[in-house]
Write a protein that holds these residues in place. Structure first.
Motif, PDB file in Angstrom:
ATOM      1  N   GLY A  30      37.138  45.544  53.180  1.00 26.01           N
ATOM      2  CA  GLY A  30      36.212  44.486  53.581  1.00 26.01           C
ATOM      3  C   GLY A  30      35.526  43.784  52.430  1.00 26.01           C
ATOM      4  O   GLY A  30      34.742  42.847  52.655  1.00 26.01           O
ATOM      5  N   GLY A  31      35.806  44.204  51.221  1.00 23.57           N
ATOM      6  CA  GLY A  31      35.282  43.531  50.039  1.00 23.57           C
ATOM      7  C   GLY A  31      36.347  42.635  49.428  1.00 23.57           C
ATOM      8  O   GLY A  31      37.202  42.096  50.131  1.00 23.57           O
ATOM      9  N   TYR A  32      36.296  42.482  48.106  1.00 21.16           N
ATOM     10  CA  TYR A  32      37.346  41.712  47.449  1.00 21.16           C
ATOM     11  C   TYR A  32      37.676  42.341  46.101  1.00 21.16           C
ATOM     12  O   TYR A  32      36.826  42.925  45.441  1.00 21.16           O
ATOM     13  N   TRP A  33      38.973  42.226  45.736  1.00 22.82           N
ATOM     14  CA  TRP A  33      39.403  42.759  44.437  1.00 22.82           C
ATOM     15  C   TRP A  33      39.269  41.712  43.334  1.00 22.82           C
ATOM     16  O   TRP A  33      39.384  42.037  42.143  1.00 22.82           O
ATOM     17  N   ALA A  34      39.047  40.469  43.713  1.00 23.53           N
ATOM     18  CA  ALA A  34      38.839  39.407  42.725  1.00 23.53           C
ATOM     19  C   ALA A  34      38.021  38.287  43.348  1.00 23.53           C
ATOM     20  O   ALA A  34      38.107  38.030  44.550  1.00 23.53           O
ATOM     21  N   ILE A  35      37.258  37.626  42.492  1.00 25.44           N
ATOM     22  CA  ILE A  35      36.582  36.382  42.874  1.00 25.44           C
ATOM     23  C   ILE A  35      36.663  35.449  41.676  1.00 25.44           C
ATOM     24  O   ILE A  35      36.396  35.848  40.542  1.00 25.44           O
ATOM     25  N   GLY A  36      37.073  34.209  41.944  1.00 28.85           N
ATOM     26  CA  GLY A  36      37.195  33.227  40.876  1.00 28.85           C
ATOM     27  C   GLY A  36      36.457  31.956  41.214  1.00 28.85           C
ATOM     28  O   GLY A  36      36.399  31.547  42.375  1.00 28.85           O
ATOM     29  N   LEU A  37      35.889  31.320  40.197  1.00 32.37           N
ATOM     30  CA  LEU A  37      35.114  30.093  40.376  1.00 32.37           C
ATOM     31  C   LEU A  37      35.416  29.099  39.263  1.00 32.37           C
ATOM     32  O   LEU A  37      35.813  29.490  38.152  1.00 32.37           O
ATOM     33  N   ARG A  38      35.174  27.826  39.571  1.00 36.83           N
ATOM     34  CA  ARG A  38      35.262  26.759  38.573  1.00 36.83           C
ATOM     35  C   ARG A  38      33.879  26.366  38.049  1.00 36.83           C
ATOM     36  O   ARG A  38      33.775  25.701  37.022  1.00 36.83           O
ATOM     37  N   ALA A  39      32.835  26.752  38.763  1.00 34.24           N
ATOM     38  CA  ALA A  39      31.463  26.461  38.355  1.00 34.24           C
ATOM     39  C   ALA A  39      30.570  27.596  38.847  1.00 34.24           C
ATOM     40  O   ALA A  39      30.857  28.202  39.887  1.00 34.24           O
ATOM     41  N   PRO A  40      29.498  27.930  38.138  1.00 35.21           N
ATOM     42  CA  PRO A  40      28.596  28.987  38.603  1.00 35.21           C
ATOM     43  C   PRO A  40      28.066  28.675  39.997  1.00 35.21           C
ATOM     44  O   PRO A  40      27.804  27.516  40.334  1.00 35.21           O
ATOM     45  N   CYS A  41      27.888  29.729  40.788  1.00 36.81           N
ATOM     46  CA  CYS A  41      27.390  29.555  42.154  1.00 36.81           C
ATOM     47  C   CYS A  41      26.568  30.790  42.527  1.00 36.81           C
ATOM     48  O   CYS A  41      27.045  31.675  43.255  1.00 36.81           O
ATOM     49  N   PRO A  42      25.344  30.887  42.042  1.00 39.37           N
ATOM     50  CA  PRO A  42      24.516  32.072  42.286  1.00 39.37           C
ATOM     51  C   PRO A  42      24.321  32.400  43.752  1.00 39.37           C
ATOM     52  O   PRO A  42      24.159  33.577  44.111  1.00 39.37           O
TER      53      PRO A  42
END
Length: 220
Positions: A132-144
């Motif tokens: 239910g979680g994630y093994w990766a998260i990717g972003l192009r811009a910070p998103c607190p």
């Protein structure tokens, strides 16, 4: 993104059936196998975001020269993730943060996620995990906002992240689902998988002893 084995508690949910020394050895194998994988990715700038900060010298001696070391900062996972993107994105068009708990993860999926972000085909890339979680998260811009007041360590992390991304108007790309090795059931799955089809060499070298330990735990 990883805790440094020997400097911070690791794999506590695997103790038992593993001893503390066995859990550290497993976490170290996972980490070094993952670093070999990311160091081999073409067109990527690999970074090990580690904790605690005092592990820097020990990790430098173990880490491939191409991998940059970056100490995590912040209190709690959400804070550390948010700061990590703030630290990486000013110098890079995109960043994809991986865990160190899924040693048999196909690295081609990582390349796919990076390419998706690099060409602007998505604002956020997520690799769903079976828990239910994630093994990766990717972003192009910070998103607190993606990391504040999250139900970490629950089966609601991915769903909550997707709902927030939708509310923020972010374009999402989901990568294939995989599994982390956090529990005894996960470890059994890993041993079965590696025994059947192989895996990264350090993790694979530990599997016979781990399988024997799990078999002994079953017969008690």
């Amino acid at each position: 993104m990883a805790k440094a084995p020997g400097f911070a508690p690791v794999k506590s949910r695997l103790q038992p059936p593993l001893t503390a020394d066995e859990a550290r050895a497993l976490a170290l194998a996972f980490l070094l196998d993952r670093l070999d994988g990311v160091a081999a990715l073409e067109g990527a700038a690999p970074v090990l975001a580690f904790a605690p900060a005092e592990a820097a010298a020990a990790l430098r001696a173990l880490t491939p020269p191409r991998v940059r070391l970056l100490a995590q900062r912040g209190v709690g996972l959400g804070d550390r993730l948010s700061h990590l993107f703030e630290d990486l994105l000013p110098a890079h068009a995109a960043a994809l943060v991986l865990d160190a708990d899924s040693p048999t993860l196909p690295m081609s999926w990582v390349s796919d996620g990076l390419q998706t972000l690099a060409v602007g085909a998505a604002d956020i890339v997520l690799g769903p995990a079976d828990d239910g979680g994630y093994w990766a998260i990717g972003l192009r811009a910070p998103c607190p906002a993606l990391f504040v007041d999250m139900p970490w360590s629950t089966d609601r992390v991915l769903a909550t992240t997707l709902a927030r991304a939708d509310a923020l108007g972010l374009r999402v790309r989901l990568l294939p689902r995989w599994f982390d090795v956090d529990t005894e059931a996960d470890l059994r799955r890993l041993c079965d998988q590696v025994s059947a089809s192989g895996g990264p060499w350090r993790t694979a070298a530990l599997v016979p002893a781990l399988a024997a330990r799990l078999a002994a735990a079953t017969t008690r």
